[in-house]
Design a protein around this motif. Structure first.
Motif, PDB file in Angstrom:
ATOM      1  N   GLU A  35     -10.835  38.797  77.419  1.00 23.62           N
ATOM      2  CA  GLU A  35      -9.913  39.835  76.928  1.00 23.62           C
ATOM      3  C   GLU A  35      -8.981  39.295  75.851  1.00 23.62           C
ATOM      4  O   GLU A  35      -8.759  39.953  74.825  1.00 23.62           O
ATOM      5  N   GLU A  36      -8.441  38.093  76.050  1.00 25.22           N
ATOM      6  CA  GLU A  36      -7.518  37.552  75.047  1.00 25.22           C
ATOM      7  C   GLU A  36      -8.242  37.219  73.738  1.00 25.22           C
ATOM      8  O   GLU A  36      -7.678  37.369  72.651  1.00 25.22           O
ATOM      9  N   THR A  37      -9.489  36.782  73.848  1.00 27.81           N
ATOM     10  CA  THR A  37     -10.268  36.515  72.628  1.00 27.81           C
ATOM     11  C   THR A  37     -10.449  37.810  71.836  1.00 27.81           C
ATOM     12  O   THR A  37     -10.290  37.836  70.600  1.00 27.81           O
ATOM     13  N   PHE A  59       6.011  38.710  79.505  1.00 20.93           N
ATOM     14  CA  PHE A  59       6.499  39.601  78.442  1.00 20.93           C
ATOM     15  C   PHE A  59       5.472  40.694  78.144  1.00 20.93           C
ATOM     16  O   PHE A  59       5.823  41.869  78.026  1.00 20.93           O
ATOM     17  N   THR A  60       4.222  40.315  78.020  1.00 20.40           N
ATOM     18  CA  THR A  60       3.210  41.336  77.675  1.00 20.40           C
ATOM     19  C   THR A  60       3.020  42.319  78.833  1.00 20.40           C
ATOM     20  O   THR A  60       2.748  43.493  78.618  1.00 20.40           O
ATOM     21  N   ASN A  61       3.200  41.820  80.045  1.00 23.43           N
ATOM     22  CA  ASN A  61       3.057  42.698  81.205  1.00 23.43           C
ATOM     23  C   ASN A  61       4.147  43.770  81.231  1.00 23.43           C
ATOM     24  O   ASN A  61       3.870  44.958  81.439  1.00 23.43           O
ATOM     25  N   GLU A  73      -4.522  44.318  83.488  1.00 17.07           N
ATOM     26  CA  GLU A  73      -5.688  43.894  84.278  1.00 17.07           C
ATOM     27  C   GLU A  73      -5.658  42.394  84.603  1.00 17.07           C
ATOM     28  O   GLU A  73      -5.971  41.992  85.707  1.00 17.07           O
ATOM     29  N   HIS A  74      -5.274  41.567  83.632  1.00 17.81           N
ATOM     30  CA  HIS A  74      -5.359  40.116  83.876  1.00 17.81           C
ATOM     31  C   HIS A  74      -3.976  39.474  84.078  1.00 17.81           C
ATOM     32  O   HIS A  74      -3.833  38.265  83.964  1.00 17.81           O
ATOM     33  N   ARG A  75      -2.996  40.286  84.409  1.00 18.92           N
ATOM     34  CA  ARG A  75      -1.609  39.777  84.423  1.00 18.92           C
ATOM     35  C   ARG A  75      -1.363  38.672  85.449  1.00 18.92           C
ATOM     36  O   ARG A  75      -0.440  37.887  85.312  1.00 18.92           O
TER      37      ARG A  75
HETATM   38 FE   LIG Z   1      -2.579  38.551  78.355  1.00 19.01          FE
END
Ligand SMILES: [Fe+2]
Ligand SMILES: [Fe+2]
Length: 286
Positions: free
Chosen positions: A79-81, A134-136, A170-172
């Motif tokens: 996901e981050e890629t 932060f992104t969460n 989803e990946h938090r």
């Molecule tokens: Fe992330």
């Protein structure tokens, strides 16, 4: 992937804008400059953070045995890629619009490569954890408050950010779970977490100010008056990020302590849409 795209109407609206080569307008967020600056700033400061997370997760994955956690690490890496790929296109478009985005991507890169050189793997994972925190909370703002909803926001940008936020949600937990699996403790988590929070805050504000200065709008009182209550208010962009920042420092903190309801039932990530999203930026600049 065979799962349906729930909001097909929004998808078709976004594709139609791209097909007709409609530029993404400069102030794509409800014609509000400060709000647009805030989102664009996040785009410029995020992709190197994502590549940093990918490398840390890949290194941590080699040291763990739990198959479920390895699977979660793979999801995070994928996901981050994909996010970094999309933000590269987004930032290229910002450059063309006169926002110095690539300059800030490079500055963030230099800083994070320095951290990578001097930090242990656990410290790198703490850096990931605080970025993910932060992104969460940013994602909670988007998904629960619905700041991007409404006809006056460019449909493409709504989809770009909603997709990113859904996957962040989803990946938090993954970075925290990897850190715990490697025996990471409280002191390192809060000390490095506080240090990286400040570095991240400074990088974000520097980029925001630079963007506003490049557009000769930093000293424009109307922009601040119209945008600031929105930016910091309950329906703004930073409200929950600020509200939940200290939650990270509680003993035993886990990202699932912060509930995200996804009130707008956004479900547009169940197939690999990053190439479609990258295509949104293949339109002329106004
Ligand atoms: Fe992330
Ligand atoms: Fe991301």
């Amino acid at each position: 992937m065979s799962e349906p795209v729930i909001n097909e109407r929004e998808r078709q609206a976004a594709l139609s804008l791209t097909k007709n080569q409609v530029p993404i307008r400069e102030w794509w967020f409800k014609d509000n400059a400060l709000l647009t600056f805030a989102f664009n700033t996040s785009s410029a400061t995020v992709p190197e953070g994502e590549r940093f997370i990918v490398r840390a997760a890949a290194d941590a994955k080699k040291l763990i045995t739990d198959p479920e956690l390895k699977k979660q690490a793979d999801i995070l890496i994928h996901e981050e890629t994909a996010h970094a790929q999309m933000h590269d296109a987004y930032n290229g478009y910002l450059d063309a619009q006169g926002f110095p985005a690539t300059k800030h991507v490079q500055e963030t890169k230099v800083l994070l490569l320095f951290f990578e050189r001097v930090f242990s793997l656990k410290m790198r994972l703490v850096t990931c954890m605080i970025i993910e925190h932060f992104t969460n909370t940013y994602s909670k703002q988007v998904l629960d408050i619905g700041v991007l909803e409404g006809e006056d926001t460019d449909e493409r940008m709504d989809r770009v950010w909603s997709w990113h936020c859904i996957e962040e949600m989803e990946h938090r937990s993954t970075a925290v779970d990897l850190y715990r699996a490697l025996g990471g403790g409280y002191f390192l988590r809060v000390s490095i977490g506080a240090f990286v929070s400040v570095a991240f805050f400074v990088a974000h504000v520097r980029c925001l100010v630079d963007f506003m200065t490049a557009k000769k709008l930093f000293w424009n009182g109307t922009i601040w008056k119209k945008g600031l209550p929105y930016l910091l208010g309950k329906k703004g962009v930073y409200y929950l990020v600020l509200k939940y920042w200290l939650t990270y420092f509680k003993p035993g903190f886990h990202p699932t302590d912060i509930p995200i309801e996804n009130r707008f039932n956004k479900q547009l990530h169940h197939y690999h849409i990053e190439d479609e999203l990258v295509g949104y930026f293949n339109v002329p600049v106004q």
